[in-house]
Design an enzyme around this catalytic site. Structure first.
Site, mmCIF file in Angstrom:
data_model
loop_
_atom_site.group_PDB
_atom_site.id
_atom_site.type_symbol
_atom_site.label_atom_id
_atom_site.label_comp_id
_atom_site.label_asym_id
_atom_site.label_seq_id
_atom_site.Cartn_x
_atom_site.Cartn_y
_atom_site.Cartn_z
ATOM 1 N N HIS A 31 0.813 -1.217 0.000
ATOM 2 C CA HIS A 31 0.000 0.000 0.000
ATOM 3 C C HIS A 31 0.845 1.265 0.000
ATOM 4 C CE1 HIS A 31 0.428 1.105 4.356
ATOM 5 N NE2 HIS A 31 0.573 -0.194 4.521
ATOM 6 N N CYS A 63 1.904 -4.991 7.132
ATOM 7 C CA CYS A 63 1.740 -4.771 5.697
ATOM 8 C C CYS A 63 2.956 -4.038 5.137
ATOM 9 C CB CYS A 63 0.458 -3.998 5.430
ATOM 10 S SG CYS A 63 -1.039 -4.954 5.763
#
Length: 531
Positions: free
Chosen positions: A431, A450
């Site tokens: 992301h 992440c």
């Protein structure tokens, strides 16, 4: 084989035309193989149950070839070369019965297949070391017919070469292992003494010659006859070997970059510690990272995304042969980014962020309890489990219950304005991020698991273009709407942890073991096999 006849009946029928010796060992092999695993059964069925190891020359060639596994960081003794030779002499020279001969044949074949297995896919079970391991793809099985033929022709070194992983990074690690073992044979490198003060460019210090020697051993610095200093009168004088000059500074910076240290040319505490890691430890690091490569880098597609956790970088190997690279931020040591292999399916532009339970409990709720205005500043909405908006003022924040916190889309969203998604059990993804300053750090383990990607919009557009997906990332983001954009064709992604990485020039980069995984893997790799 006759239809409906069992293997023992078939072997007896064959033996009637071969003589008692051949029939005896063949029949005994059929009997004993029936109790083995299916692959052993397949191997001997391919050979019509002929023994594989009656010839002493074949055993000698096999045990000799086993020693080449040392170049792959494996221990040849795990596969019992001495026992293979000794038992063969005991079985065949001392006139043992066919039961003992068949037992020996199965033993030798198991050693061969096990060695090939370990070379192709690794000795250590990664799931036994890491419960977060998620790699659904298995390496292709090597051909048992090829193995059988190699045994008959005594082509063991060629067989090992065929099974050995062929991808370039593995070959570079193998070359690096040979190089560092040669350094070890030559005596390794000198250890620099501990210092109270950092060593800086321009210093004149007794430790500088030792630093120069240390870097020369690994090729960071060539020891050349330096340009002589010239006095105004024209007299030539040799430079002071204790002076920390520009050439040495450049070599230190190269060393620092290869070890993910701040490349400032200053030999401080961290750089000194990296310089003083003994060559034996570096050899072990190379070996255990070869094992990691055997776990994962098999059956690579032509195009894929490779995420290097410990190296803080992402490489996209595009269909046209080009490589797109970027810096990344990965999980903190207590919120580790998992190793996995999956396929990218879609992008989410202008994502919302539903705050995960752990982050909600450990990071967000303490801030909300101190200042309820945190929710408005961060554009976080409070929802019921069914998605109904709730009034933050009516929540008991000391005991909020089963509420959902969701951050609205926008540039300040924790996920930025783009997410690249792929199915996995850990709910991780690539992301964007508003915290762009983190990418300038050398060591970047700051996330909650992440992976934040620098210039992710460019990566997203390349993925769409290369999979023939007719979408414009920037246009979708400019719309302000939260949208999922599917790739027309999935793109493989590999996320893995390497503390040694070979560069395209063959030089090895050694990284800090941020998740402290190396020691456990090394112990497992060096643990003798239990037969």
């Amino acid at each position: 084989m006759l239809l409906g006849a069992g293997p023992l009946a078939w072997a007896e029928q064959e033996a009637s035309g071969r003589g008692a010796d051949a029939g005896g060992i063949t029949g005994e092999l059929v009997r004993q193989v029936a109790e083995q695993d299916p692959r052993m059964q397949d191997f001997y069925a391919l050979r019509d149950y002929r023994p594989a190891w009656q010839d002493a020359d074949a055993v000698a060639a096999f045990t000799s070839a086993l020693h080449t596994l040392e170049s792959d960081g494996l221990h040849p003794q795990d596969y019992c070369p001495d026992e293979l030779r000794n038992r063969h002499r005991a079985v065949y020279e001392d006139g043992a019965d066919v039961e003992a001969q068949a037992q020996y044949d199965l033993f030798a074949t198991r050693q061969l297949l096990m060695a090939l297995d370990h070379l192709q896919r690794g000795k250590v079970d990664p799931e036994a070391l890491d419960t977060g391991w998620e790699v659904p793809v298995s390496p292709p099985e090597f051909s048992l017919a090829t193995v059988s033929g190699a045994v008959d022709q005594q082509r063991f070194e060629a067989l090992i070469s065929e099974v050995r992983p062929g991808f370039v990074p593995y070959q570079r690690l193998r070359s690096g292992l040979a190089r560092y073992r040669n350094i070890e044979k030559l005596g390794g490198w000198p250890r620099l003494p501990e210092r109270q003060q950092a060593l800086r460019p321009g210093d004149v210090d007794e430790d500088v010659p030792l630093l120069r020697e240390r870097l020369a051993v690994i090729g960071e610095l060539e020891i050349l006859i330096a340009d002589n200093d010239v006095f105004p009168g024209g007299e030539l004088v040799a430079p002071d070997p204790r002076r920390y000059d520009a050439s040495l500074e450049a070599a230190v910076k190269r060393f620092q970059r290869r070890h993910l240290l701040e490349a400032d040319g200053i030999v401080g505490r961290q750089t000194l510690a990296a310089l003083n890691v003994p060559v034996e430890r570096r050899i072990d690091q190379i070996r255990l990272n070869m094992e990691r490569a055997r776990w994962l880098l098999h059956g690579l597609p032509e195009s894929f995304v490779l995420v290097d956790i410990a190296g803080y970088r992402l490489s996209y190997y595009r269909p046209d042969g080009q490589i797109w690279r970027s810096r990344i931020v990965v999980g903190r040591p207590y919120r580790r980014t998992p190793s996995l292999r999956s396929e990218i399916t879609h992008l989410t532009v202008n994502p919302t962020w539903t705050i995960p339970p752990t982050i909600k409990r450990e990071d967000v709720l303490p801030k909300v309890r101190q200042d309820l205005g945190y929710l408005w500043r961060e554009r976080i909405q409070v929802l019921s489990p069914s998605g109904t908006p709730l009034d933050p003022w009516e929540i008991d924040w000391d005991n909020p219950g089963n509420i959902v916190l969701r951050q609205a889309p926008g540039p300040q969203n924790a996920l930025g304005q783009l997410v690249i998604r792929f199915p996995n059990d850990h709910m991780v993804y690539l992301h964007d991020t508003p915290a762009q300053d983190l990418f300038s750090r050398e060591q970047r383990a700051f996330s909650s698991g992440c992976i934040r990607v620098e210039n992710i919009r460019e990566l997203g557009q390349l993925l769409l273009d290369d999979t023939h997906s007719d979408h414009d990332v920037e246009g979708r983001i400019d719309s302000g709407e939260t949208q999922n954009v599917r790739l027309a064709n999935r793109m493989p992604i590999i996320i893995h942890y390497w503390t040694v990485n070979p560069g395209e020039d063959g030089e090895l980069s050694f990284r800090p073991d941020i998740y402290e995984r190396d020691d456990d893997l090394l112990r497992a790799l060096d643990r003798p096999l239990v037969l």
